[in-house]
Design a protein around this motif. Structure first.
Motif, mmCIF file in Angstrom:
data_model
loop_
_atom_site.group_PDB
_atom_site.id
_atom_site.type_symbol
_atom_site.label_atom_id
_atom_site.label_comp_id
_atom_site.label_asym_id
_atom_site.label_seq_id
_atom_site.Cartn_x
_atom_site.Cartn_y
_atom_site.Cartn_z
ATOM 1 N N GLY A 30 5.049 -4.272 -9.958
ATOM 2 C CA GLY A 30 5.091 -3.772 -11.324
ATOM 3 C C GLY A 30 4.173 -2.608 -11.619
ATOM 4 O O GLY A 30 4.198 -2.063 -12.715
ATOM 5 N N ALA A 31 3.361 -2.195 -10.642
ATOM 6 C CA ALA A 31 2.417 -1.093 -10.869
ATOM 7 C C ALA A 31 3.144 0.250 -10.797
ATOM 8 O O ALA A 31 4.004 0.461 -9.942
ATOM 9 C CB ALA A 31 1.293 -1.124 -9.837
ATOM 10 N N ARG A 32 2.790 1.175 -11.699
ATOM 11 C CA ARG A 32 3.318 2.541 -11.625
ATOM 12 C C ARG A 32 2.689 3.210 -10.415
ATOM 13 O O ARG A 32 1.477 3.148 -10.231
ATOM 14 C CB ARG A 32 2.975 3.321 -12.889
ATOM 15 C CG ARG A 32 3.752 2.871 -14.102
ATOM 16 C CD ARG A 32 3.426 3.673 -15.353
ATOM 17 N NE ARG A 32 1.997 3.568 -15.668
ATOM 18 C CZ ARG A 32 1.150 4.607 -15.739
ATOM 19 N NH1 ARG A 32 1.586 5.840 -15.582
ATOM 20 N NH2 ARG A 32 -0.123 4.415 -16.022
ATOM 21 N N HIS A 33 3.511 3.823 -9.576
ATOM 22 C CA HIS A 33 2.984 4.425 -8.355
ATOM 23 C C HIS A 33 3.832 5.614 -7.921
ATOM 24 O O HIS A 33 4.985 5.741 -8.294
ATOM 25 C CB HIS A 33 2.919 3.389 -7.227
ATOM 26 C CG HIS A 33 4.234 2.754 -6.923
ATOM 27 N ND1 HIS A 33 4.789 1.774 -7.711
ATOM 28 C CD2 HIS A 33 5.108 2.964 -5.915
ATOM 29 C CE1 HIS A 33 5.946 1.404 -7.193
ATOM 30 N NE2 HIS A 33 6.167 2.113 -6.114
ATOM 31 N N ARG A 34 3.187 6.464 -7.147
ATOM 32 C CA ARG A 34 3.821 7.693 -6.673
ATOM 33 C C ARG A 34 3.038 8.182 -5.463
ATOM 34 O O ARG A 34 1.828 7.973 -5.379
ATOM 35 C CB ARG A 34 3.775 8.704 -7.806
ATOM 36 C CG ARG A 34 4.222 10.068 -7.475
ATOM 37 C CD ARG A 34 4.151 10.959 -8.706
ATOM 38 N NE ARG A 34 5.084 12.035 -8.490
ATOM 39 C CZ ARG A 34 5.670 12.725 -9.413
ATOM 40 N NH1 ARG A 34 5.407 12.465 -10.675
ATOM 41 N NH2 ARG A 34 6.487 13.678 -9.115
ATOM 42 N N ILE A 35 3.719 8.842 -4.536
ATOM 43 C CA ILE A 35 3.028 9.415 -3.376
ATOM 44 C C ILE A 35 3.368 10.897 -3.306
ATOM 45 O O ILE A 35 4.491 11.301 -3.634
ATOM 46 C CB ILE A 35 3.400 8.678 -2.068
ATOM 47 C CG1 ILE A 35 2.468 9.072 -0.931
ATOM 48 C CG2 ILE A 35 4.864 8.880 -1.720
ATOM 49 C CD1 ILE A 35 2.542 8.167 0.284
ATOM 50 N N GLU A 36 2.405 11.696 -2.914
ATOM 51 C CA GLU A 36 2.655 13.132 -2.764
ATOM 52 C C GLU A 36 1.961 13.662 -1.528
ATOM 53 O O GLU A 36 0.987 13.082 -1.049
ATOM 54 C CB GLU A 36 2.204 13.904 -4.002
ATOM 55 C CG GLU A 36 0.726 13.831 -4.264
ATOM 56 C CD GLU A 36 0.315 14.512 -5.558
ATOM 57 O OE1 GLU A 36 0.122 15.745 -5.538
ATOM 58 O OE2 GLU A 36 0.197 13.808 -6.567
ATOM 59 N N GLY A 55 15.639 -5.388 -2.890
ATOM 60 C CA GLY A 55 16.562 -4.366 -3.374
ATOM 61 C C GLY A 55 15.821 -3.277 -4.134
ATOM 62 O O GLY A 55 14.642 -3.404 -4.453
ATOM 63 N N GLU A 56 16.532 -2.196 -4.417
ATOM 64 C CA GLU A 56 15.920 -1.078 -5.136
ATOM 65 C C GLU A 56 16.584 -0.823 -6.477
ATOM 66 O O GLU A 56 16.311 0.185 -7.121
ATOM 67 C CB GLU A 56 15.947 0.181 -4.266
ATOM 68 C CG GLU A 56 15.077 0.033 -3.031
ATOM 69 C CD GLU A 56 14.816 1.347 -2.328
ATOM 70 O OE1 GLU A 56 15.321 2.395 -2.776
ATOM 71 O OE2 GLU A 56 14.087 1.327 -1.331
ATOM 72 N N ASP A 57 17.439 -1.723 -6.925
ATOM 73 C CA ASP A 57 18.126 -1.519 -8.201
ATOM 74 C C ASP A 57 17.251 -1.857 -9.401
ATOM 75 O O ASP A 57 17.666 -1.688 -10.537
ATOM 76 C CB ASP A 57 19.432 -2.312 -8.246
ATOM 77 C CG ASP A 57 19.219 -3.802 -8.091
ATOM 78 O OD1 ASP A 57 18.220 -4.205 -7.467
ATOM 79 O OD2 ASP A 57 20.062 -4.569 -8.591
ATOM 80 N N ASP A 58 16.018 -2.295 -9.149
ATOM 81 C CA ASP A 58 15.092 -2.606 -10.240
ATOM 82 C C ASP A 58 14.078 -1.482 -10.486
ATOM 83 O O ASP A 58 13.156 -1.627 -11.273
ATOM 84 C CB ASP A 58 14.362 -3.916 -9.967
ATOM 85 C CG ASP A 58 13.541 -3.884 -8.680
ATOM 86 O OD1 ASP A 58 13.750 -2.971 -7.852
ATOM 87 O OD2 ASP A 58 12.701 -4.779 -8.498
ATOM 88 N N ILE A 59 14.260 -0.334 -9.833
ATOM 89 C CA ILE A 59 13.335 0.797 -9.981
ATOM 90 C C ILE A 59 13.496 1.422 -11.369
ATOM 91 O O ILE A 59 14.603 1.681 -11.822
ATOM 92 C CB ILE A 59 13.585 1.860 -8.898
ATOM 93 C CG1 ILE A 59 13.231 1.301 -7.521
ATOM 94 C CG2 ILE A 59 12.800 3.140 -9.190
ATOM 95 C CD1 ILE A 59 13.605 2.226 -6.382
ATOM 96 N N ILE A 60 12.369 1.649 -12.021
ATOM 97 C CA ILE A 60 12.343 2.358 -13.303
ATOM 98 C C ILE A 60 11.608 3.671 -13.055
ATOM 99 O O ILE A 60 10.424 3.665 -12.736
ATOM 100 C CB ILE A 60 11.619 1.530 -14.388
ATOM 101 C CG1 ILE A 60 12.330 0.209 -14.609
ATOM 102 C CG2 ILE A 60 11.517 2.335 -15.682
ATOM 103 C CD1 ILE A 60 11.554 -0.766 -15.469
#
Length: 69
Positions: A30-36, A55-60
């Protein structure tokens, strides 16, 4: 995420975590995350998922620089 080669900067909630090869970060559910990739060299990383649902259909998507949302 485990960085295999290159350098990464992971945004996890409101913090930024620099990672180099052979370093890893745990992303809580549930944590907001991003990689760059902050450099010109390739970034290679591995994502390991655990749990009963993978699965990946729960991605917001909060932000999407690549217009996937």
């Amino acid at each position: 995420w485990v960085v295999v080669a290159g350098q990464a900067v992971v945004t996890l909630e409101d913090g930024r975590i620099p990672l180099a090869a052979n370093e890893a970060v745990f992303i809580p559910r549930g944590a907001r995350h991003r990689i760059e990739n902050p450099q010109q060299d390739d970034l290679v990383f591995v994502e390991v998922q655990t749990g009963s649902y993978l699965g990946e259909d729960d991605i917001i998507r909060i932000e999407d620089d690549y217009r996937r949302s």
